[in-house]
Motif scaffolding. Structure first.
Motif, PDB file in Angstrom:
ATOM      1  N   ARG A   1      -1.121 -12.126  15.535  1.00 13.71           N
ATOM      2  CA  ARG A   1      -1.377 -13.550  15.294  1.00 13.71           C
ATOM      3  C   ARG A   1      -2.863 -13.889  15.345  1.00 13.71           C
ATOM      4  N   GLU A   2      -3.634 -13.097  16.040  1.00 17.76           N
ATOM      5  CA  GLU A   2      -5.081 -13.323  16.108  1.00 17.76           C
ATOM      6  C   GLU A   2      -5.823 -12.669  14.944  1.00 17.76           C
ATOM      7  N   ALA A   3      -5.177 -11.728  14.266  1.00 17.52           N
ATOM      8  CA  ALA A   3      -5.824 -10.971  13.202  1.00 17.52           C
ATOM      9  C   ALA A   3      -5.720 -11.699  11.865  1.00 17.52           C
ATOM     10  N   ARG A   4      -6.464 -11.182  10.886  1.00 14.31           N
ATOM     11  CA  ARG A   4      -6.343 -11.673   9.512  1.00 14.31           C
ATOM     12  C   ARG A   4      -5.205 -10.896   8.850  1.00 14.31           C
ATOM     13  N   CYS A   5      -4.215 -11.621   8.379  1.00 17.93           N
ATOM     14  CA  CYS A   5      -3.013 -10.974   7.843  1.00 17.93           C
ATOM     15  C   CYS A   5      -2.792 -11.350   6.379  1.00 17.93           C
ATOM     16  N   LEU A   6      -2.133 -10.440   5.686  1.00 18.04           N
ATOM     17  CA  LEU A   6      -1.685 -10.684   4.323  1.00 18.04           C
ATOM     18  C   LEU A   6      -0.183 -10.438   4.271  1.00 18.04           C
ATOM     19  N   LEU A   7       0.538 -11.360   3.663  1.00 15.73           N
ATOM     20  CA  LEU A   7       1.960 -11.185   3.391  1.00 15.73           C
ATOM     21  C   LEU A   7       2.139 -11.173   1.881  1.00 15.73           C
ATOM     22  N   SER A   8       2.626 -10.059   1.351  1.00 21.77           N
ATOM     23  CA  SER A   8       2.778  -9.922  -0.090  1.00 21.77           C
ATOM     24  C   SER A   8       4.166  -9.360  -0.388  1.00 21.77           C
ATOM     25  N   VAL A   9       4.997 -10.158  -1.030  1.00 27.78           N
ATOM     26  CA  VAL A   9       6.385  -9.767  -1.282  1.00 27.78           C
ATOM     27  C   VAL A   9       6.676  -9.852  -2.776  1.00 27.78           C
ATOM     28  N   GLY A  10       7.117  -8.741  -3.345  1.00 26.34           N
ATOM     29  CA  GLY A  10       7.476  -8.711  -4.752  1.00 26.34           C
ATOM     30  C   GLY A  10       8.942  -9.043  -4.956  1.00 26.34           C
ATOM     31  N   THR A  11       9.251  -9.574  -6.135  1.00 25.78           N
ATOM     32  CA  THR A  11      10.645  -9.941  -6.414  1.00 25.78           C
ATOM     33  C   THR A  11      10.895 -10.004  -7.911  1.00 25.78           C
TER      34      THR A  11
END
Length: 398
Positions: A85-95
């Motif tokens: 939660r403190e880090a820089r995150c990416l959420l990438s979901v294909g569909t």
């Protein structure tokens, strides 16, 4: 992962090694009027086991899969949620279909005159963006970039490539990426009308193959830099070595040999890998006449005498659309770490026009260093990811 073969890494790995398949008549929508209706549904899935911070009833079927799979990925990675939660995150979901299953439900209710046909509760489930945003809500991530990639059946690999770039360019510390889809009437009917639905089983590369079986599920992977993973003592399933994307735009639905070969070339170049160094290819391998013939020809064109074994996990999983290449990427990773090649099941006789060793019916033990994961899609959207074995500490180049 959440799949027709099971939920979680242990069930999934055991099923791949055993060559299992859970083909059965489709139940999630009414198949009255179809001569055959087999598919690869997720059975016995209880989303409440993994989804705690989002109202499950507000999520569509595909978003439930993606959110649960993300929870499983975080747990398997061993990372502390406070750190994430403190880090820089990416959420990438294909569909491929987003939440078309929910749209099917709305249409069915409206036709039947059901009172919930246009209810806000059901309407909230239909946004394809929720496949990724629901993960952020569930994990309570705020310093996060969220996106859905809609390049159909190659979308899982696209999401992995997107996340790989974000990590190696320093734009994100962690990425949760992959793909998700749910069985829906729209896609089943479309493939059925194309005469591409097999009546019983999916038989990739077999002389008597008759088409795909529609499947569903979600595959989510945790990506981070090698420096981060080794510093926290993470279990490393594999390294993303590189990827390639191409769009040949040759035909709305037919695969193109040149475009597929070009995509594989780009992936190998991006990864700095020679064809002879690839130990296994996880093929797109849908079980249709056109795909398997064209893909096998493109592989032989590029690899020649160095063509490695070429398997199709869709023989077990069915075609889970946008989740397909993500689930296959997980299959490639566990194959590397566990030292085996998943079989291509339901195989009787290899088509002479698909002259590859597809490891028929029974898994084999193997020392795998580099595995190639193929993903093709309608419209000529092609994607390939190269995954390598991690053999221990080495100098990390900044």
């Amino acid at each position: 992962m959440v799949s027709s073969l099971g939920t979680g890494i242990e069930e999934f790995t055991a099923a791949l090694r055993a060559g299992r398949s859970n083909v059965r008549p489709i139940t999630v929508f009414d198949t009255t009027g179809f001569e055959h209706n087999n598919g690869c549904e997720v059975i016995g899935f209880e989303p409440e086991r993994w989804i705690h911070n989002v109202d499950v009833d507000s999520l569509g079927r595909a978003s439930r899969f993606s959110t649960a799979a993300a929870r499983l990925a975080v747990a398997d990675s061993g990372i502390d949620l406070d750190v994430l939660r403190e880090a820089r995150c990416l959420l990438s979901v294909g569909t491929t279909d987003g939440e078309s299953h929910e749209l099917d439900s709305m249409v069915s209710l409206e036709i039947a005159g059901g009172p919930e046909a246009m209810s806000p509760r059901l309407a909230r489930r239909t946004s394809a963006g929720r496949l990724a945003t629901s993960i952020a809500h569930e994990l309570r991530l705020s310093n996060v970039e969220v996106g859905s990639i809609a390049t159909a059946c190659s979308a899982g690999n696209y999401a992995i490539g997107h996340s790989f770039d974000a990590i190696r360019l320093g734009e994100a510390d962690f990425a949760l990426c992959g793909g998700a889809d749910a069985v829906c009437r729209k896609t089943f009917t479309s493939f059925y009308r194309l005469r591409s639905i097999a009546p019983d089983f999916c038989r990739p590369f077999d002389k008597n193959r008759l088409g795909i079986l529609t499947g569903e599920g979600a595959g989510i992977l945790m990506l981070e830099s090698l420096e981060s993973a080794t510093a926290r003592g993470a279990r490393i399933y594999g390294e993303v070595l590189g990827y390639g994307l191409s769009c040949d735009a040759h035909h709305p639905v037919a695969p193109h040999q040149g475009g597929i070969a070009r995509c594989m070339e780009l992936a190998l170049a991006n990864a700095g890998v020679k064809p002879a160094e690839v130990d296994l290819i996880s093929a797109h391998g849908t079980g249709t006449h056109a795909n398997d013939k064209t893909e096998a020809a493109a592989i032989r064109e590029l690899f020649g005498e160095d063509t490695p074994r070429v398997v199709s996990m869709k023989s077990m999983l069915g075609h889970s659309m946008g989740a397909a290449s993500a689930l296959a990427a997980i299959g490639c990773s566990v194959a590397i770490t566990e030292g085996f090649i998943p079989p291509t099941i339901n195989h009787v006789e290899t088509d002479p026009e698909c002259a590859v060793d597809c490891v028929p019916n029974v898994a084999v033990e193997a020392d795998l260093r580099i595995v190639q994961n193929n993903g093709w899609a309608f419209g000529g959207n092609n994607s390939v990811v190269l995954i390598g074995r991690y053999d221990g500490p080495r100098e990390v180049v900044a």
